[in-house]
Design an enzyme around this catalytic site. Structure first.
Site, short mmCIF file in Angstrom:
data_model
loop_
_atom_site.label_atom_id
_atom_site.label_comp_id
_atom_site.label_asym_id
_atom_site.label_seq_id
_atom_site.Cartn_x
_atom_site.Cartn_y
_atom_site.Cartn_z
N CYS A 2 0.85 -1.19 0.00
CA CYS A 2 0.00 0.00 0.00
C CYS A 2 0.89 1.24 0.00
O CYS A 2 1.90 1.29 0.71
CB CYS A 2 -0.94 0.09 1.19
SG CYS A 2 -2.09 -1.26 1.28
N ARG A 27 4.00 -0.48 -4.72
CA ARG A 27 3.65 -0.98 -3.39
C ARG A 27 2.32 -1.73 -3.38
O ARG A 27 1.90 -2.26 -2.33
CB ARG A 27 3.57 0.18 -2.40
CG ARG A 27 4.86 0.99 -2.32
CD ARG A 27 4.71 2.13 -1.34
NE ARG A 27 4.56 1.63 0.01
CZ ARG A 27 5.55 1.31 0.81
NH1 ARG A 27 6.78 1.42 0.41
NH2 ARG A 27 5.31 0.88 2.03
N TRP A 73 -2.67 -2.73 -1.70
CA TRP A 73 -2.41 -4.17 -1.83
C TRP A 73 -3.29 -4.80 -0.78
O TRP A 73 -3.07 -4.63 0.42
CB TRP A 73 -0.93 -4.45 -1.58
CG TRP A 73 -0.55 -5.87 -1.88
CD1 TRP A 73 -0.17 -6.37 -3.09
CD2 TRP A 73 -0.50 -6.97 -0.96
NE1 TRP A 73 0.09 -7.72 -2.97
CE2 TRP A 73 -0.10 -8.12 -1.68
CE3 TRP A 73 -0.78 -7.11 0.39
CZ2 TRP A 73 0.04 -9.36 -1.09
CZ3 TRP A 73 -0.64 -8.36 0.99
CH2 TRP A 73 -0.23 -9.47 0.24
N ASN A 99 -1.59 2.35 5.50
CA ASN A 99 -0.73 1.26 5.02
C ASN A 99 -0.36 0.43 6.25
O ASN A 99 0.21 0.97 7.19
CB ASN A 99 0.51 1.87 4.37
CG ASN A 99 1.67 0.90 4.20
OD1 ASN A 99 2.81 1.30 4.21
ND2 ASN A 99 1.39 -0.37 4.06
N GLY A 100 -0.74 -0.85 6.26
CA GLY A 100 -0.42 -1.70 7.42
C GLY A 100 -1.61 -2.57 7.78
O GLY A 100 -2.54 -2.73 6.98
N GLU A 485 17.18 -17.99 -8.13
CA GLU A 485 16.79 -16.63 -8.50
C GLU A 485 16.23 -16.59 -9.93
O GLU A 485 15.24 -15.91 -10.20
CB GLU A 485 18.00 -15.69 -8.34
CG GLU A 485 17.81 -14.25 -8.78
CD GLU A 485 16.66 -13.50 -8.10
OE1 GLU A 485 16.10 -14.02 -7.11
OE2 GLU A 485 16.31 -12.43 -8.60
N LYS A 489 12.46 -15.35 -10.85
CA LYS A 489 12.17 -14.28 -11.82
C LYS A 489 11.13 -14.73 -12.82
O LYS A 489 10.22 -13.99 -13.16
CB LYS A 489 13.43 -13.87 -12.60
CG LYS A 489 14.47 -13.03 -11.92
CD LYS A 489 14.12 -11.57 -11.73
CE LYS A 489 13.37 -11.35 -10.46
NZ LYS A 489 14.02 -11.33 -9.21
N GLU A 492 7.65 -15.00 -11.09
CA GLU A 492 7.09 -13.71 -10.71
C GLU A 492 6.43 -12.99 -11.88
O GLU A 492 5.35 -12.43 -11.73
CB GLU A 492 8.21 -12.79 -10.20
CG GLU A 492 8.65 -13.03 -8.79
CD GLU A 492 9.76 -12.08 -8.38
OE1 GLU A 492 9.65 -11.47 -7.32
OE2 GLU A 492 10.75 -11.93 -9.13
N HIS A 508 16.95 -36.60 -7.34
CA HIS A 508 16.13 -36.99 -6.19
C HIS A 508 14.72 -36.46 -6.31
O HIS A 508 14.10 -36.11 -5.31
CB HIS A 508 16.80 -36.50 -4.90
CG HIS A 508 18.17 -37.06 -4.71
ND1 HIS A 508 18.37 -38.37 -4.31
CD2 HIS A 508 19.39 -36.52 -4.93
CE1 HIS A 508 19.69 -38.59 -4.27
NE2 HIS A 508 20.31 -37.49 -4.64
N LYS A 607 6.14 -4.67 -4.18
CA LYS A 607 7.58 -4.58 -4.03
C LYS A 607 8.02 -4.44 -2.57
O LYS A 607 9.07 -4.90 -2.18
CB LYS A 607 8.10 -3.38 -4.82
CG LYS A 607 9.59 -3.43 -4.96
CD LYS A 607 10.08 -2.74 -6.17
CE LYS A 607 11.55 -2.94 -6.33
NZ LYS A 607 11.88 -4.33 -6.66
#
Ligand code: G6P
Length: 612
Positions: A2, A27, A73, A99-100, A485, A489, A492, A508, A607
């Site tokens: 947010c 955000r 968000w 925000n929170g 990573e 990517k 995402e 395995h 983010k």
């Protein structure tokens, strides 16, 4: 998560709020809204991106020199117009952006309902605005006093800005665990989650601390009180940010711009900290904690997401070069599992935003248990940067694409310099090897540039595998975290399911998945274990998997068996992550674009994750 923005001054607030919200969209982008006061209160909110809000508001009255805005968000309540912020109190007097998360909202809501408050949304935020109104009305308090007292009854995290219809010359804001910055102009104030909506108007800022309530007035007055009603002295700082860094500069997406910036950002991260000719590495931010770090029993690295992958690379670096044992922890797991932490440990937090709630909480736990804390952060003045005992900024500039790229290579560059500096001090590597690594590190920006130059080749390979439903990424040693990573990517931004695995572990489990529809990206630049990786590639080929091999220039063996080969410049093994990550960033970028995905704002992600 947010983004909040607010303005009070002589200018029209609406354009400032909309522009600010677009900057803060990283955000969260589930919904957006603004509230403007001009004799009358106008609240406009819309599900979706800020652009949808802008379209909706078109032709409506936006006049007003005081206003608040929000990009969401979703946490409490689905993303829709009703749950979008700003939220207004039952009487319509107060309007608030938040925000929170208010953890005790359910209890508060029940109590407020009994007192006659009514609720339209499912949010915790609407509870908060009604709580403030209740306190204000019950005792006839000023807005700032009502906010302060109301917040003493709240459990959770918040950055809020509140606007009072009866006091149109004042805004009141507060923070606890979520960021809040005040920009000070000429008789005008900007409030925001970070400096990005503020930078083009003023560089004079105050970072509000936890449990502080700030009141700004149209006459230019600003005052800060603690939640315990003690007057605080505002500390005005210069905002370290340049406006160009917040614009796409001709690129289609911020992510592509940020990928291409890496030769420059890696060099910036090293600037003044490393000298290859004279053979030294020096990180000023470490000095304060240097003795403690050099004599630490172990380093515990806490982080999340891509930053956690940088932490894994640090484990290889510190154990290999400095012989200090390292544990790399997901901050969210570490904080809740009663970990063993001693005063001889140093806890290192890695965070691009410096605001990730779990990472911050893990640091608080570490501090409580007596460990020293060190931060590796990008956003200057962020909560983690301020909380830690010492730390270094990575100095890569604002990263706006939700998928982290230049911050990752900045973190790895910084961690590599840290390992080299400690290795020299502790004499755990020879002077000759130290010099070799420093010389090579100085060449990394140029070598990253060489990888960027083969972009069209990577784009071609992206086209060949873009329709795959799954992908596997394999690597060994320093390249194992790069496999993780690379897979992250892809997940995402292109929504292709991808797994990163240590190459030898493939046998395995994941090998069962391999068939002609499964692209397998193998990072095979290692000199040590080269033969072993070559065998892993053979195993994939034997099961008809499609191999995309990232190899060092001049590779002879693996490039012959792979379906597609991406050659990258050779370097010292501990430095390969810095180069090998680049083609994987480009590969996922192109695949996502080809699949029609919004690369900068992938669905459901944000983010800066300021909720647990
Ligand atoms: C989110 C972002 C990731 C980031 C992670 C940790 O998931 O989308 O890109 O790696 O948070 O964030 P931090 O700011 O602490 O590095």
């Amino acid at each position: 998560m947010c983004g909040i923005v607010a303005y009070l001054g002589k200018k029209e607030a609406y354009p400032i709020l909309i522009k600010g919200l677009k900057r803060l969209e990283y955000r969260g982008y589930d919904s957006a809204g603004v509230a403007l006061l001009n004799g009358k209160l106008n609240v406009y909110k819309r599900k979706g991106k800020v652009q949808e809000l802008e379209n909706f508001v078109d032709q409506k009255s936006t006049h007003g020199t005081i206003g608040i805005g929000h990009t969401r968000w979703a946490t409490h309540g689905k993303p829709d117009d009703t749950n979008a912020h700003p939220h207004t109190s039952s009487s319509g007097r107060l309007t608030l952006v938040h925000n929170g998360i208010i953890e005790n909202y359910a209890v508060l809501k029940e109590a407020l309902k009994k007192l006659g408050h009514t609720f339209k949304s499912e949010t915790d935020t609407e509870v908060l605005v009604n709580l403030i109104e209740e306190v204000q009305n019950a005792d006839g308090l000023s807005l700032e006093e009502a906010v302060r007292i109301a917040l003493t009854k709240v459990v959770g995290a918040y950055a809020i800005v509140v606007m009072d219809r009866n006091e149109p010359d004042k805004l009141v804001a507060a923070r606890m665990s979520s960021p809040l910055v005040v920009g000070i102009g000429e008789d005008e104030f900007y409030l925001a989650s970070d400096g990005t909506p503020i930078v083009e108007y003023t560089k004079k800022v105050i970072y509000i601390k936890d449990e502080e309530i700030v009141t700004v007035k149209r006459n230019g007055e600003i005052s800060i009180m603690s939640i315990n009603n003690e007057l605080q002295t505002p500390f005005i700082q210069e905002l370290e940010m340049e406006i160009e860094a917040l614009e796409k500069g001709g690129y289609d997406y911020f992510m592509l711009k940020e990928i291409n910036e890496q030769p420059h950002t890696i060099a910036e991260c090293m600037r003044g900290r490393l000298n290859a000719e004279e053979g030294w590495v020096s990180l000023g931010g470490v000095k304060q904690l240097q003795e403690k770090m050099l004599n630490a029993d172990r380093f515990i690295i806490v982080s999340c997401g891509t930053s956690w992958h940088a932490g894994l690379i640090a484990e290889y670096l510190f154990e290999d070069l400095v012989r200090i044992p390292v544990e790399v922890e997901y901050a969210s797991e570490f904080r809740y599992r009663n970990p063993v932490i001693t005063e001889k440990d140093v806890v290192i937090a890695i965070s691009q935003s410096g605001e990730t709630a779990d990472t911050l909480a893990a640091l608080k736990l570490a501090k409580e248990r007596g460990a020293a804390t060190f931060g590796i952060v990008n956003v200057v003045g962020s909560s983690i940067a301020r909380f830690t005992d010492a730390g270094c900024y990575i100095h890569v500039g604002p990263e706006i694409g939700v998928a982290s790229t230049k911050a990752f290579t900045g973190q790895v560059t910084l961690l590599t310099m840290l390992a080299l500096m400690f290795a020299k001090e502790k004499k755990t590597i020879s002077d000759a090897y130290f010099n070799q690594l420093v010389t090579e590190l100085a060449k990394i920006p140029e070598k990253v540039g060489e990888v960027l130059a083969i972009n069209s080749q990577i784009q071609y390979i992206a086209g060949e595998i873009k329709d795959a439903p799954n992908a596997l990424y394999l690597g060994r040693g320093y390249n194992f975290p790069i496999a993780l990573e690379g897979a992250l990517k892809l997940k995402e931004i292109s929504y292709i399911h991808a797994e990163g695995y240590p190459a030898a572990e493939m046998k395995h489990g994941p090998i069962a998945l391999i068939d002609e529809n499964m692209p397998v990206v193998v990072i095979a630049t290692n000199k040590s274990a080269y033969e072993k990786i070559a065998s892993n590639v053979q195993e994939v080929k034997a099961r008809k998997g499609v191999v995309i091999a990232i190899v060092a220039k001049g590779d002879k063996e693996i490039s012959k068996i792979a379906d597609y080969t991406i050659e990258i410049p050779e370097t010292e093994e501990p430095l390969t992550p810095l180069i090998a990550s680049i083609p994987l960033q480009l590969l996922s970028y192109h695949i996502a674009v080809m699949r029609g995905c919004n690369v900068d704002q992938p669905r459901n992600l944000a983010k800066s994750v300021t909720v647990e």
